[in-house]
Design an enzyme around this catalytic site. Sequence first.
Site: not given
Length: 282
Positions: A34, A58, A144, A121, A125
């Site tokens: 974790d 994700t 991608w 998201y 990040k």
Amino acid sequence: MTRWLVTGAGGMLGREVVALLGSSVTALSRADLDITDRSAVVAAVADHDVVVNTAAWTDVDGAEAHEAAATAVNGDAVALLATACADAGARLIQLSTDYVFDGHGTTPYAEDAPTAPINAYGRSKLVGERAALAAGGYVVRTAWLYGAHGRNFVATMLTLAATRDTVDVVTDQVGQPTWARVLAAQLVELGGRAVAGAAPPGVYHGTATGVASWFDLARATFATVGLDPERVRPTTSDRFVRPAPRPSYSVLAHDNWTLAGVSPQPDWQSQLKEALATGTLT
């Protein structure tokens, strides 16, 4: 021998990195580590030379409703890893995303282009990027991504090809389709150069060269496996409303690889042909 640690080792990219490294790697999946647990992170990083963090939240749409949870994994946990790596003398390679940009560009985003994420998201990040860079780490942005392990666009197109006569795919989002195996090789080379002191810390863009829309990629996928590409029909993003807005332009420049002595990736078409030839994406 360089001692490697790969976090998120059960995911699509993590599994490819582990496969390349063989016996020199400690592979820890989400069940094994974790990354939000400080003491567990410190113990895991100890005695390693390179840490490749492929663990991440994700779920792009899910992050819109749970931004704090996404940031805990994609941002705060990266800060823990970065600190542990700095204390242990290990090099951290942090995976990031094109979503740190606003997607309104018209020319490839340079590694030092201003960031302006348009969804939760991307914001999560970006927190991780800043933590990694502040500790002298390496940030590799990709986009991608497709491969043999886990859900991805190419595999989805192959599944739909077997169940539908036609598939509608958007033409107004463009990027650089990237095979996870090619990116994994690039990460391993970067890590080796980093340990040798031959690659400066900073931001690198780990995507294929060239430009394609999702429509282009779908048609190329069909054609490469011998299906009629005319079965793929063009449409626009307004037909597919999602909770999180997607960037329309996700094309990244690759200039910094020359500083590390690492070659940029080949074009997306050749990557796709080689990936499909393996027969592992179906």
